[in-house]
Design a protein around this motif. Structure first.
Motif, PDB file in Angstrom:
ATOM      1  N   SER A   2      -3.521 -12.454  -2.508  1.00 39.15           N
ATOM      2  CA  SER A   2      -3.160 -13.318  -1.378  1.00 39.15           C
ATOM      3  C   SER A   2      -4.064 -13.119  -0.157  1.00 39.15           C
ATOM      4  N   LEU A   3      -4.892 -12.065  -0.175  1.00 36.66           N
ATOM      5  CA  LEU A   3      -5.737 -11.785   0.987  1.00 36.66           C
ATOM      6  C   LEU A   3      -6.850 -12.829   1.101  1.00 36.66           C
ATOM      7  N   PRO A   4      -7.301 -13.106   2.327  1.00 33.89           N
ATOM      8  CA  PRO A   4      -8.392 -14.068   2.500  1.00 33.89           C
ATOM      9  C   PRO A   4      -9.693 -13.536   1.889  1.00 33.89           C
ATOM     10  N   PRO A   5     -10.579 -14.432   1.490  1.00 33.73           N
ATOM     11  CA  PRO A   5     -11.861 -14.007   0.897  1.00 33.73           C
ATOM     12  C   PRO A   5     -12.816 -13.508   1.972  1.00 33.73           C
ATOM     13  N   LEU A   6     -12.871 -12.197   2.123  1.00 36.60           N
ATOM     14  CA  LEU A   6     -13.703 -11.559   3.139  1.00 36.60           C
ATOM     15  C   LEU A   6     -14.678 -10.593   2.469  1.00 36.60           C
ATOM     16  N   ASP A   7     -15.688 -10.161   3.193  1.00 35.15           N
ATOM     17  CA  ASP A   7     -16.709  -9.281   2.617  1.00 35.15           C
ATOM     18  C   ASP A   7     -16.300  -7.811   2.536  1.00 35.15           C
ATOM     19  N   LEU A  12       0.810  -1.220   0.000  1.00 35.71           N
ATOM     20  CA  LEU A  12       0.000   0.000   0.000  1.00 35.71           C
ATOM     21  C   LEU A  12       0.846   1.274   0.000  1.00 35.71           C
ATOM     22  N   ARG A  13       2.145   1.119  -0.185  1.00 35.28           N
ATOM     23  CA  ARG A  13       3.028   2.284  -0.339  1.00 35.28           C
ATOM     24  C   ARG A  13       3.004   2.723  -1.799  1.00 35.28           C
ATOM     25  N   ASN A  14       3.308   3.980  -2.049  1.00 35.76           N
ATOM     26  CA  ASN A  14       3.385   4.475  -3.427  1.00 35.76           C
ATOM     27  C   ASN A  14       4.467   3.758  -4.229  1.00 35.76           C
ATOM     28  N   GLU A  15       5.491   3.281  -3.555  1.00 36.03           N
ATOM     29  CA  GLU A  15       6.617   2.660  -4.247  1.00 36.03           C
ATOM     30  C   GLU A  15       6.295   1.262  -4.778  1.00 36.03           C
ATOM     31  N   ALA A  16       5.230   0.660  -4.303  1.00 35.23           N
ATOM     32  CA  ALA A  16       4.880  -0.696  -4.744  1.00 35.23           C
ATOM     33  C   ALA A  16       4.370  -0.664  -6.187  1.00 35.23           C
ATOM     34  N   SER A  17       4.834  -1.612  -6.980  1.00 36.47           N
ATOM     35  CA  SER A  17       4.373  -1.693  -8.371  1.00 36.47           C
ATOM     36  C   SER A  17       2.944  -2.230  -8.416  1.00 36.47           C
ATOM     37  N   GLN A  18       2.272  -2.024  -9.531  1.00 36.52           N
ATOM     38  CA  GLN A  18       0.924  -2.560  -9.706  1.00 36.52           C
ATOM     39  C   GLN A  18       0.956  -4.089  -9.604  1.00 36.52           C
ATOM     40  N   ARG A  53     -10.923  -9.652  -7.946  1.00 37.65           N
ATOM     41  CA  ARG A  53      -9.835  -8.818  -7.441  1.00 37.65           C
ATOM     42  C   ARG A  53      -9.023  -8.159  -8.553  1.00 37.65           C
ATOM     43  N   LEU A  54      -9.471  -8.300  -9.782  1.00 36.59           N
ATOM     44  CA  LEU A  54      -8.806  -7.665 -10.918  1.00 36.59           C
ATOM     45  C   LEU A  54      -9.626  -6.498 -11.449  1.00 36.59           C
ATOM     46  N   GLN A  78      -1.100  -6.228  -6.928  1.00 34.52           N
ATOM     47  CA  GLN A  78      -2.059  -7.243  -7.371  1.00 34.52           C
ATOM     48  C   GLN A  78      -1.753  -8.611  -6.753  1.00 34.52           C
ATOM     49  N   GLN A  79      -0.491  -8.952  -6.688  1.00 38.15           N
ATOM     50  CA  GLN A  79      -0.100 -10.229  -6.083  1.00 38.15           C
ATOM     51  C   GLN A  79      -0.500 -10.248  -4.604  1.00 38.15           C
TER      52      GLN A  79
END
Length: 160
Positions: free
Chosen positions: A97-102, A82-88, A144-145, A92-93
């Motif tokens: 990886s996050l659990p399926p939550l509402d 969630l930093r600005n430096e992270a690539s798209q 998630r896409l 996305q990866q």
């Protein structure tokens, strides 16, 4: 399974440096409280909360979830995605990886946070989707896409 992703740009921090240590101003805490109250009114309770590791984003997430998840302890998990430096691609990866939550809260920074919303909405120029400080975009997604914008609010709209 459809999930709601709440992309929230942090509220107003103090000026200064180092950038990583900038905390919210008293007004920034009040702004986060206004956003939390709006979400309570909308019936939102978060299943998970993630934030950039920068203190102003963590404080925004904590202030919001104290209201939305009153009485239940919901930890805010810092993530470099969630930093600005992270690539798209890295974002996305991580998102995959996050659990399926509402209901998942994602607190970050301009310009990348708004751009990530633009990508999910399939915008031709995703960088054009800007989030002002305290701007909140809710995207409903099944894969998630891509997704649909459920709502977009700014602090100006929530003023009394």
């Amino acid at each position: 399974m459809a999930m709601n992703l709440y992309f929230l740009r942090h509220t107003t921090p103090f000026d200064g440096s180092p950038d990583e240590e900038r905390r919210l101003t008293p007004g920034g805490h009040e702004e986060a409280g206004r956003l939390g109250s709006f979400l309570v009114g909308a019936g939102v309770t978060f299943d998970a909360a993630y934030s950039s590791p920068l203190i102003r984003a963590i404080e925004t997430a904590e202030d919001v979830t104290k209201l939305t998840n009153a009485g239940a302890s919901l930890p805010v998990t810092p993530s470099d995605a969630l930093r600005n430096e992270a690539s798209q691609e890295d974002f996305q990866q991580w998102l995959n990886s996050l659990p399926p939550l509402d209901h998942i809260l994602l607190v970050g920074h301009a310009p990348k946070l708004g751009e990530r919303v633009g990508v999910m909405l399939g915008m031709e120029q995703p960088h054009a989707f800007g989030l002002s400080k305290g701007g909140l975009a809710c995207v409903e997604t099944a894969d998630r896409l891509s997704g649909g914008l459920k709502f977009l609010v700014s602090l100006k709209i929530l003023r009394d």
